[in-house]
Enzyme design. Structure first.
Site, mmCIF file in Angstrom:
data_model
loop_
_atom_site.group_PDB
_atom_site.id
_atom_site.type_symbol
_atom_site.label_atom_id
_atom_site.label_comp_id
_atom_site.label_asym_id
_atom_site.label_seq_id
_atom_site.Cartn_x
_atom_site.Cartn_y
_atom_site.Cartn_z
ATOM 1 N N SER A 78 0.138 -7.291 -0.709
ATOM 2 C CA SER A 78 1.199 -7.732 0.201
ATOM 3 C C SER A 78 0.813 -7.593 1.669
ATOM 4 C CB SER A 78 2.463 -6.901 -0.055
ATOM 5 O OG SER A 78 2.176 -5.532 0.153
ATOM 6 N N ARG B 118 2.964 6.526 -15.396
ATOM 7 C CA ARG B 118 2.091 5.392 -15.053
ATOM 8 C C ARG B 118 0.690 5.560 -15.642
ATOM 9 N NH1 ARG B 118 2.300 5.272 -9.045
ATOM 10 N NH2 ARG B 118 0.899 3.505 -9.270
ATOM 11 N N CYS C 204 -7.399 23.535 -14.655
ATOM 12 C CA CYS C 204 -8.518 22.707 -14.184
ATOM 13 C C CYS C 204 -9.726 22.967 -15.089
ATOM 14 C CB CYS C 204 -8.825 23.090 -12.738
ATOM 15 S SG CYS C 204 -10.423 22.480 -12.153
ATOM 16 N N CYS D 209 -12.331 25.215 -12.894
ATOM 17 C CA CYS D 209 -12.108 26.600 -12.425
ATOM 18 C C CYS D 209 -10.962 27.305 -13.151
ATOM 19 C CB CYS D 209 -11.847 26.618 -10.920
ATOM 20 S SG CYS D 209 -10.211 26.003 -10.451
ATOM 21 N N ASN E 273 -5.999 -0.593 -6.238
ATOM 22 C CA ASN E 273 -5.354 -0.245 -7.501
ATOM 23 C C ASN E 273 -5.920 1.044 -8.072
ATOM 24 O OD1 ASN E 273 -4.042 -2.611 -7.113
ATOM 25 N ND2 ASN E 273 -5.205 -3.776 -8.630
ATOM 26 N N HIS F 275 -7.767 3.917 -3.033
ATOM 27 C CA HIS F 275 -6.550 4.730 -3.179
ATOM 28 C C HIS F 275 -6.622 5.655 -4.394
ATOM 29 C CE1 HIS F 275 -4.027 1.730 -0.575
ATOM 30 N NE2 HIS F 275 -4.799 2.518 0.161
HETATM 31 C C1 BJW Z 1 0.587 -11.584 -7.218
HETATM 32 C C2 BJW Z 1 0.962 -11.687 -8.531
HETATM 33 C C3 BJW Z 1 0.133 -12.468 -9.326
HETATM 34 C C4 BJW Z 1 2.410 -10.476 -7.640
HETATM 35 N N1 BJW Z 1 -0.928 -13.047 -8.794
HETATM 36 N N2 BJW Z 1 -0.482 -12.179 -6.711
HETATM 37 C C5 BJW Z 1 3.102 2.221 10.876
HETATM 38 C C6 BJW Z 1 2.265 1.159 11.155
HETATM 39 C C7 BJW Z 1 1.013 1.040 10.560
HETATM 40 C C8 BJW Z 1 0.574 1.986 9.666
HETATM 41 C C9 BJW Z 1 1.399 3.050 9.386
HETATM 42 C C10 BJW Z 1 2.636 3.172 9.974
HETATM 43 N N3 BJW Z 1 3.224 4.302 9.518
HETATM 44 C C11 BJW Z 1 2.373 4.885 8.638
HETATM 45 C C12 BJW Z 1 1.257 4.130 8.553
HETATM 46 C C13 BJW Z 1 0.065 4.367 7.688
HETATM 47 C C14 BJW Z 1 0.400 4.172 6.230
HETATM 48 C C15 BJW Z 1 1.019 2.780 6.040
HETATM 49 O O1 BJW Z 1 0.341 1.776 5.961
HETATM 50 N N4 BJW Z 1 2.339 2.719 5.919
HETATM 51 C C16 BJW Z 1 3.024 1.425 5.765
HETATM 52 C C17 BJW Z 1 4.144 1.562 4.738
HETATM 53 C C18 BJW Z 1 3.479 0.982 7.136
HETATM 54 N N5 BJW Z 1 -0.848 4.257 5.529
HETATM 55 C C19 BJW Z 1 -1.328 5.419 5.107
HETATM 56 O O2 BJW Z 1 -0.707 6.467 5.243
HETATM 57 C C20 BJW Z 1 -2.711 5.420 4.512
HETATM 58 N N6 BJW Z 1 -3.524 6.392 5.174
HETATM 59 C C21 BJW Z 1 -3.855 6.266 6.468
HETATM 60 O O3 BJW Z 1 -3.443 5.350 7.149
HETATM 61 O O4 BJW Z 1 -4.704 7.252 6.933
HETATM 62 C C22 BJW Z 1 -5.090 7.202 8.311
HETATM 63 C C23 BJW Z 1 -6.210 6.252 8.602
HETATM 64 C C24 BJW Z 1 -6.359 5.748 9.867
HETATM 65 C C25 BJW Z 1 -7.387 4.864 10.166
HETATM 66 C C26 BJW Z 1 -8.283 4.493 9.201
HETATM 67 C C27 BJW Z 1 -8.145 5.017 7.957
HETATM 68 C C28 BJW Z 1 -7.107 5.865 7.656
HETATM 69 C C29 BJW Z 1 -2.665 5.788 3.036
HETATM 70 C C30 BJW Z 1 -2.013 4.730 2.225
HETATM 71 C C31 BJW Z 1 -1.914 5.169 0.773
HETATM 72 C C32 BJW Z 1 -1.204 4.142 -0.089
HETATM 73 N N7 BJW Z 1 -0.947 4.680 -1.354
HETATM 74 C C33 BJW Z 1 -0.309 3.845 -2.373
HETATM 75 C C34 BJW Z 1 -0.010 4.723 -3.592
HETATM 76 C C35 BJW Z 1 -1.289 5.028 -4.359
HETATM 77 C C36 BJW Z 1 -1.022 5.840 -5.568
HETATM 78 C C37 BJW Z 1 -0.054 5.181 -6.518
HETATM 79 O O5 BJW Z 1 -0.391 4.170 -7.151
HETATM 80 O O6 BJW Z 1 1.064 5.675 -6.636
HETATM 81 O O7 BJW Z 1 -1.143 2.755 -2.715
HETATM 82 S S1 BJW Z 1 1.191 3.066 -1.788
HETATM 83 C C38 BJW Z 1 0.956 1.567 -2.697
HETATM 84 O O8 BJW Z 1 0.804 0.447 -1.772
HETATM 85 C C39 BJW Z 1 -0.394 1.716 -3.409
HETATM 86 C C40 BJW Z 1 -1.005 0.368 -3.205
HETATM 87 O O9 BJW Z 1 -2.416 0.454 -3.365
HETATM 88 C C41 BJW Z 1 -0.559 -0.010 -1.817
HETATM 89 C C42 BJW Z 1 -0.636 -1.473 -1.526
HETATM 90 O O10 BJW Z 1 0.223 -2.195 -2.337
HETATM 91 P P1 BJW Z 1 -0.227 -3.639 -2.879
HETATM 92 O O11 BJW Z 1 -1.375 -3.486 -3.795
HETATM 93 O O12 BJW Z 1 -0.386 -4.556 -1.752
HETATM 94 O O13 BJW Z 1 1.028 -4.004 -3.793
HETATM 95 P P2 BJW Z 1 2.413 -4.729 -3.366
HETATM 96 O O14 BJW Z 1 3.378 -4.482 -4.452
HETATM 97 O O15 BJW Z 1 2.832 -4.349 -2.003
HETATM 98 O O16 BJW Z 1 2.041 -6.281 -3.291
HETATM 99 C C43 BJW Z 1 1.659 -7.009 -4.432
HETATM 100 C C44 BJW Z 1 1.330 -8.431 -3.983
HETATM 101 O O17 BJW Z 1 0.863 -9.144 -5.123
HETATM 102 C C45 BJW Z 1 2.526 -9.208 -3.431
HETATM 103 O O18 BJW Z 1 2.121 -9.937 -2.260
HETATM 104 C C46 BJW Z 1 2.867 -10.206 -4.552
HETATM 105 O O19 BJW Z 1 3.344 -11.459 -4.076
HETATM 106 C C47 BJW Z 1 1.518 -10.400 -5.188
HETATM 107 N N8 BJW Z 1 1.573 -10.767 -6.592
HETATM 108 N N9 BJW Z 1 2.159 -10.950 -8.709
HETATM 109 C C48 BJW Z 1 -1.182 -12.868 -7.456
HETATM 110 N N10 BJW Z 1 0.449 -12.660 -10.631
#
Ligand code: BJW
Length: 237
Positions: free
Chosen positions: A181, A59, A140, A143, A96, A113
């Site tokens: 999403s 990626r 690294c 270090c 992103n 993220h």
């Molecule tokens: C278009 C389009 C076009 C298409 N025009 N639109 C149970 C309940 C609640 C929470 C949790 C739970 N169990 C665990 C959790 C927490 C967990 C979580 O949320 N899990 C869920 C799966 C339930 N979260 C975490 O662990 C986070 N940390 C955390 O919570 O720490 C504790 C904390 C507590 C309190 C405060 C603060 C912190 C960490 C989350 C890390 C996410 N990491 C990733 C990977 C990053 C590295 C990598 O790239 O590999 O981040 S996962 C992935 O999802 C990535 C993205 O940033 C993230 C979001 O995805 P995104 O951007 O929304 O993409 P899509 O594909 O889901 O959606 C795309 C959208 O675009 C769609 O709607 C399409 O329709 C649309 N679209 N084309 C306009 N042309």
């Protein structure tokens, strides 16, 4: 309607979709039969580091071949033209890990993220600019330890700069969510935080997100069309 002074924009993978970068939950959300939730975790990295490093090397290489699209360009225009003065500001919070907002020219960008183009040394904690593969365990730059990992936030890890994001939300009078999403927290909860603070909320997305019901207004369509139109409208006001 009161004048808008302070804006927080949240972007997700949908903003980069028209640049040719796959969203996470498109195509069933699978990469070589692995769900993103099974690759983007510290446990997955501990269990099978080669698999995870290969996923990120692929990626990181891919994003360097892509270019910003009209949605990134419109947000960069907003960043240029929206004044930065007391009581008046903009913050683009992106989930992103690509650098397309910056390449379009936006400056006020926060990568909650992490970033593909940085590596994080788990030995000395230094984050270094990084463009090459990590699979061969390069040293690294700070270090020399062969302990680099992608500087991205995995499930179960704390997203970056949450205090700065919540502080910006508390000052904001408009929260706009683009191309996400609403499946991943804490970003998915910002709309509810914004509502609790009495901030106006707008969603621009291809389809309704999981949190769609919380927005005051939803506009559906591709970001490359919706975002330039919204920025034009805002700057004309
Ligand atoms: C278009 C389009 C076009 C298409 N025009 N639109 C149970 C309940 C609640 C929470 C949790 C739970 N169990 C665990 C959790 C927490 C967990 C979580 O949320 N899990 C869920 C799966 C339930 N979260 C975490 O662990 C986070 N940390 C955390 O919570 O720490 C504790 C904390 C507590 C309190 C405060 C603060 C912190 C960490 C989350 C890390 C996410 N990491 C990733 C990977 C990053 C590295 C990598 O790239 O590999 O981040 S996962 C992935 O999802 C990535 C993205 O940033 C993230 C979001 O995805 P995104 O951007 O929304 O993409 P899509 O594909 O889901 O959606 C795309 C959208 O675009 C769609 O709607 C399409 O329709 C649309 N679209 N084309 C306009 N042309």
């Amino acid at each position: 309607m009161e004048a808008i002074r302070n804006i927080v924009v949240l972007t997700g993978a949908g903003v980069s979709a028209e640049s040719g970068i796959d969203t996470f939950r498109s195509a069933g959300g699978l990469w070589e039969q692995h769900r993103v939730e099974d690759v983007a975790t510290p446990d997955a990295f501990a269990r099978d580091p080669d698999l995870v490093l290969r996923f990120y090397d692929m990626r990181r290489a891919a994003i360097q071949e892509k270019a910003p699209n009209p949605a990134h360009e419109a947000l960069a225009r907003l960043d240029r033209e929206w004044p930065e003065k007391p009581g008046h500001d903009l913050l683009i919070v992106t989930q992103n890990v690509d650098d397309l907002h910056e390449r379009a020219g936006a400056g006020r960008v926060l990568h909650m993220h992490g970033e593909h183009l940085k590596a994080w040394c788990t030995a000395c904690s230094v984050r270094s600019p990084w463009r090459a593969p990590l699979i061969d365990r390069p040293p690294c730059p700070a270090c020399g330890a062969r302990a680099l990992r992608p500087d991205v936030v995995w499930f179960g890890e704390m997203p970056y700069e949450m205090d700065r994001i919540y502080a910006a939300l508390r000052r904001a009078d408009l929260f706009v969510s683009i191309g996400t999403s609403g499946a991943v927290y804490p970003a998915a909860g910002f709309v509810r935080d914004a509502r609790a603070l009495g901030i106006r909320t707008l969603e621009l997305n291809l389809e309704r997100s999981q949190g769609s019901a919380w927005f005051d207004e939803t506009r559906l369509g591709p970001a490359g069309k919706l975002v330039p139109a919204w920025v034009e409208e805002l700057l004309a006001d």
